[in-house]
Design a protein around this motif. Structure first.
Motif, short mmCIF file in Angstrom:
data_model
loop_
_atom_site.label_atom_id
_atom_site.label_comp_id
_atom_site.label_asym_id
_atom_site.label_seq_id
_atom_site.Cartn_x
_atom_site.Cartn_y
_atom_site.Cartn_z
N VAL A 43 0.85 -1.18 0.00
CA VAL A 43 0.00 0.00 0.00
C VAL A 43 0.89 1.24 0.00
N ILE A 44 0.57 2.19 -0.85
CA ILE A 44 1.31 3.44 -0.91
C ILE A 44 1.04 4.23 0.38
N VAL A 45 2.11 4.61 1.06
CA VAL A 45 2.00 5.41 2.28
C VAL A 45 2.16 6.89 1.94
N ALA A 46 3.10 7.19 1.05
CA ALA A 46 3.34 8.58 0.64
C ALA A 46 3.92 8.57 -0.77
N ALA A 47 3.66 9.63 -1.51
CA ALA A 47 4.19 9.77 -2.87
C ALA A 47 4.76 11.17 -3.05
N GLY A 48 5.85 11.25 -3.78
CA GLY A 48 6.46 12.54 -4.08
C GLY A 48 5.65 13.30 -5.11
N PRO A 49 6.04 14.53 -5.42
CA PRO A 49 5.28 15.35 -6.36
C PRO A 49 5.46 14.96 -7.82
N GLY A 50 6.51 14.22 -8.13
CA GLY A 50 6.78 13.83 -9.51
C GLY A 50 7.91 14.65 -10.10
N VAL A 58 0.20 7.67 -8.81
CA VAL A 58 -0.33 6.93 -7.66
C VAL A 58 -0.50 7.90 -6.50
N LYS A 59 -1.35 7.50 -5.55
CA LYS A 59 -1.57 8.35 -4.39
C LYS A 59 -1.60 7.48 -3.13
N ALA A 60 -1.49 8.11 -1.99
CA ALA A 60 -1.51 7.39 -0.72
C ALA A 60 -2.80 6.58 -0.61
N GLY A 61 -2.67 5.34 -0.19
CA GLY A 61 -3.83 4.46 -0.05
C GLY A 61 -4.01 3.48 -1.20
N ASP A 62 -3.35 3.70 -2.34
CA ASP A 62 -3.44 2.78 -3.47
C ASP A 62 -2.72 1.48 -3.14
N THR A 63 -3.31 0.35 -3.52
CA THR A 63 -2.66 -0.95 -3.41
C THR A 63 -1.99 -1.24 -4.74
N VAL A 64 -0.70 -1.59 -4.69
CA VAL A 64 0.07 -1.74 -5.93
C VAL A 64 0.83 -3.06 -5.94
N LEU A 65 1.20 -3.47 -7.16
CA LEU A 65 2.09 -4.61 -7.37
C LEU A 65 3.42 -4.06 -7.85
N TYR A 66 4.52 -4.65 -7.36
CA TYR A 66 5.85 -4.22 -7.77
C TYR A 66 6.75 -5.43 -7.92
N GLY A 67 7.91 -5.24 -8.52
CA GLY A 67 8.85 -6.33 -8.74
C GLY A 67 9.36 -6.90 -7.43
N LYS A 68 9.75 -8.17 -7.45
CA LYS A 68 10.17 -8.87 -6.24
C LYS A 68 11.35 -8.20 -5.54
N ARG A 85 11.10 4.05 -7.04
CA ARG A 85 10.62 4.97 -8.07
C ARG A 85 9.24 4.50 -8.53
N GLU A 86 8.44 5.43 -8.98
CA GLU A 86 7.12 5.08 -9.49
C GLU A 86 7.22 4.13 -10.67
N SER A 87 8.28 4.22 -11.45
CA SER A 87 8.43 3.35 -12.62
C SER A 87 8.64 1.89 -12.24
N ASP A 88 9.02 1.60 -10.97
CA ASP A 88 9.18 0.20 -10.51
C ASP A 88 7.83 -0.43 -10.17
N ILE A 89 6.78 0.36 -10.11
CA ILE A 89 5.44 -0.17 -9.81
C ILE A 89 4.87 -0.75 -11.10
N LEU A 90 4.38 -1.98 -11.01
CA LEU A 90 3.87 -2.67 -12.19
C LEU A 90 2.38 -2.41 -12.43
N ALA A 91 1.58 -2.31 -11.35
CA ALA A 91 0.14 -2.13 -11.52
C ALA A 91 -0.50 -1.60 -10.26
N ILE A 92 -1.61 -0.93 -10.42
CA ILE A 92 -2.45 -0.52 -9.29
C ILE A 92 -3.61 -1.52 -9.26
N ILE A 93 -3.86 -2.10 -8.10
CA ILE A 93 -4.95 -3.08 -8.03
C ILE A 93 -6.03 -2.63 -7.06
#
Length: 93
Positions: A43-50, A58-68, A85-93
């Protein structure tokens, strides 16, 4: 779980709270610590401005899948979290 996080990620980085690893299989067999796999969901706890021209999607509270093996493990307060990095996130579920 109170969200009293004292760290703010910079640029396109996010802080993720990994989900708990499975303790038992669906058949009821208990998995020992040495055989447990790293979680790939959290679960995303905090995200930078980009970045300048690319806001974070993505935003705080999103559940995501990422590489092992994505991200860097850090201990903030009493919690083990991941910064990646946000680019390491594979999907928002």
């Amino acid at each position: 779980m109170a969200n009293n996080l004292t760290a703010t990620p910079l640029h396109d980085r996010v802080i993720i709270r990994p989900s708990q690893t499975e303790e038992k299989t669906s058949g009821g067999i208990i998995i020992p610590d040495t055989a447990k796999e790293k979680p790939q969901r959290g679960v995303i706890v905090a995200a930078g401005p980009g970045k300048k021209d690319e806001p974070v999607t993505v935003k705080a509270g999103d559940t995501v899948l990422y590489g092992k093996y994505a991200g860097t493990e850090v201990r903030i307060g009493n919690e083990d979290l991941l910064i990646m990095r946000e680019s390491d996130i594979l999907a928002i579920i």
